[in-house]
Design a protein around this motif. Structure first.
Motif, PDB file in Angstrom:
ATOM      1  N   VAL A 348      -3.203   0.589   2.553  1.00 38.57           N
ATOM      2  CA  VAL A 348      -2.844   0.291   3.945  1.00 38.57           C
ATOM      3  C   VAL A 348      -3.303  -1.133   4.296  1.00 38.57           C
ATOM      4  N   ARG A 349      -4.599  -1.360   4.271  1.00 39.28           N
ATOM      5  CA  ARG A 349      -5.159  -2.600   4.813  1.00 39.28           C
ATOM      6  C   ARG A 349      -4.836  -3.798   3.928  1.00 39.28           C
ATOM      7  N   GLU A 350      -5.018  -3.658   2.620  1.00 41.11           N
ATOM      8  CA  GLU A 350      -4.850  -4.823   1.752  1.00 41.11           C
ATOM      9  C   GLU A 350      -3.413  -5.032   1.311  1.00 41.11           C
ATOM     10  N   SER A 351      -2.718  -3.958   0.910  1.00 43.89           N
ATOM     11  CA  SER A 351      -1.382  -4.128   0.323  1.00 43.89           C
ATOM     12  C   SER A 351      -0.252  -3.846   1.304  1.00 43.89           C
ATOM     13  N   GLY A 352      -0.535  -3.102   2.371  1.00 45.11           N
ATOM     14  CA  GLY A 352       0.512  -2.790   3.336  1.00 45.11           C
ATOM     15  C   GLY A 352       1.637  -1.927   2.774  1.00 45.11           C
ATOM     16  N   VAL A 353       1.362  -1.179   1.708  1.00 43.54           N
ATOM     17  CA  VAL A 353       2.397  -0.293   1.146  1.00 43.54           C
ATOM     18  C   VAL A 353       2.722   0.828   2.130  1.00 43.54           C
ATOM     19  N   LEU A 354       1.692   1.318   2.831  1.00 43.82           N
ATOM     20  CA  LEU A 354       1.869   2.340   3.859  1.00 43.82           C
ATOM     21  C   LEU A 354       1.329   1.791   5.175  1.00 43.82           C
ATOM     22  N   SER A 355       1.963   2.184   6.296  1.00 49.48           N
ATOM     23  CA  SER A 355       1.354   1.874   7.592  1.00 49.48           C
ATOM     24  C   SER A 355       0.178   2.828   7.785  1.00 49.48           C
TER      25      SER A 355
END
Ligand code: ZN
Length: 381
Positions: A348-355
């Motif tokens: 979430v925080r680093e890669s933004g793959v999921l909100s």
């Protein structure tokens, strides 16, 4: 009192003697109900710190009724297995799990599994298979489970639904298409994954299923016999063992993560290839020796995953977070304790793959819905 004509010691050996798990645990439960009572008591009488929803292990049911035999169940044996599954569900289990690349669970054919799933469905439970291949034939193995559960009318939760090994690089979309198709047709299917690329299992699990027949003492005897050991080696390295997902083993992808015998502790953290090179021997010989010296108790990390597959699958609408953790050995796979921070921190925080909102649903309301816990997992009036 004996279980199905076996003494407690025989049952204990059949289950825990296989890989050394649980040897330091007082194995005093005999049924699902007694096991859940044991969790309620904990080690100090105050219970355990986490919640538990228990799946009946199909391999254990088969071991109790048939031992480690590689043959179809007789009608009487199947009836006894159905009884044990029903009993476990009545005593509080939420469903049935399978390890279909592990003996003796993998000795069960689809007809046998379908019959057990019918019992599970009649109690409102779900089937949670580790299916027959995560490597060569992975897609076919997923499709087989979807069909089997559909035939039994049983909800399906695919455990650690990864697409691993070189043969599956970039093929997550094919798995997700298969699931979308079944979901659109009305199937009740969910899946989980751990947010890492390496897998984790035991070294002995990689052996061909025929080599594991009869239990641990028979396996050790086969490994000690040069002709049989040679046949095992050819299957592992050339044709691909069913215990290793039908893919020829690459020894530099296999890292020792734990040993049963503390005297072998120096092996932990090294790959089988590194162990072999240090002694100037072939990797197979290093693996064989470790299996024998550690009496099959070695746990391993398998570096066979693909980041793009991990990312694609964790975004699916039927996906839930899972750890598949094995808390054992000096260097256990970090998924056993790091899965949830890694979902929220890395993906979430680093890669933004999921909100954040999407990820919270993967970790809360979706697993709660699969477990049929109506008062968990959602913020609402
Ligand atoms: Zn598994």
């Amino acid at each position: 009192a004996p279980v199905d004509g076996r003494t407690l010691e025989e049952v204990r050996r059949a289950i825990t003697g296989w890989n050394g798990y649980g040897e330091d645990i007082d194995f005093d439960w005999r049924t699902v109900g007694e096991y859940l009572d044991r969790l309620d008591r904990g080690f100090d009488g105050r219970g355990i710190a986490v919640n538990a929803a228990y799946l009946i292990p199909q391999g254990t049911v088969r071991a109790l009724v048939m031992g480690w035999e590689d043959r179809p169940a007789s009608p009487e044996e199947l009836a006894r297995m159905r009884e044990l599954v029903a009993q476990g569900l009545e005593q509080g289990a939420v469903g049935l799990s399978s390890g279909l690349t592990y003996t003796p669970g993998m000795y069960a054919g689809d007809a046998e599994l379908t019959e057990l799933c019918r019992v599970v469905a009649s109690y409102g439970g779900y089937y949670c298979p580790h299916h027959r291949s995560y490597g060569a034939g992975a897609l076919e193995a997923y499709a087989e489970m979807v069909e089997l559960a559909g035939r039994a009318g049983c909800p399906l939760h695919l455990a650690h639904a990864t697409m691993n090994f070189g043969v599956n690089a970039g093929r997550a979309g094919e798995l997700l298409d298969l699931l979308d198709h079944a979901l659109a047709a009305g199937a009740d299917i969910t899946l989980d994954t751990y947010p890492y690329t390496p897998g984790c299992t035991t070294l002995a699990a990689l052996l061909p299923s025929w080599a594991s027949e009869g239990g641990p003492e028979r396996v050790l005897a086969r490994l000690a016999d040069p002709a049989t050991a040679g046949r095992i080696r050819r299957e592992l390295e050339v044709s691909g063992s069913d215990g290793c997902h039908g893919v020829p083993v690459e020894w530099d992808t296999i890292e020792v993560s734990g040993v049963a015998d503390p005297a072998l502790g120096a092996h932990v953290g090294r790959t089988v290839r590194e162990l072999a090179e240090a002694r100037g021997e072939e990797p197979w010989e290093a693996a064989r020796r470790l299996l024998v010296e550690d009496r099959l108790g070695t746990t391993i990390l398998q570096h066979v995953g693909h980041e793009e597959n991990v990312r694609a699958i964790m975004r699916h609408r039927a996906h839930t977070g899972g750890s598949d953790g094995i808390l054992r050995g000096a260097k256990p796979h970090p998924r056993a304790y790091g899965t949830f921070p890694r979902y929220l921190g890395h993906y979430v925080r680093e890669s933004g793959v999921l909100s954040l909102e999407e990820c919270v649903a993967h970790l809360t309301s979706r697993p709660a819905a699969r477990l049929r816990l109506p008062d968990r997992g959602l913020v609402r009036e």
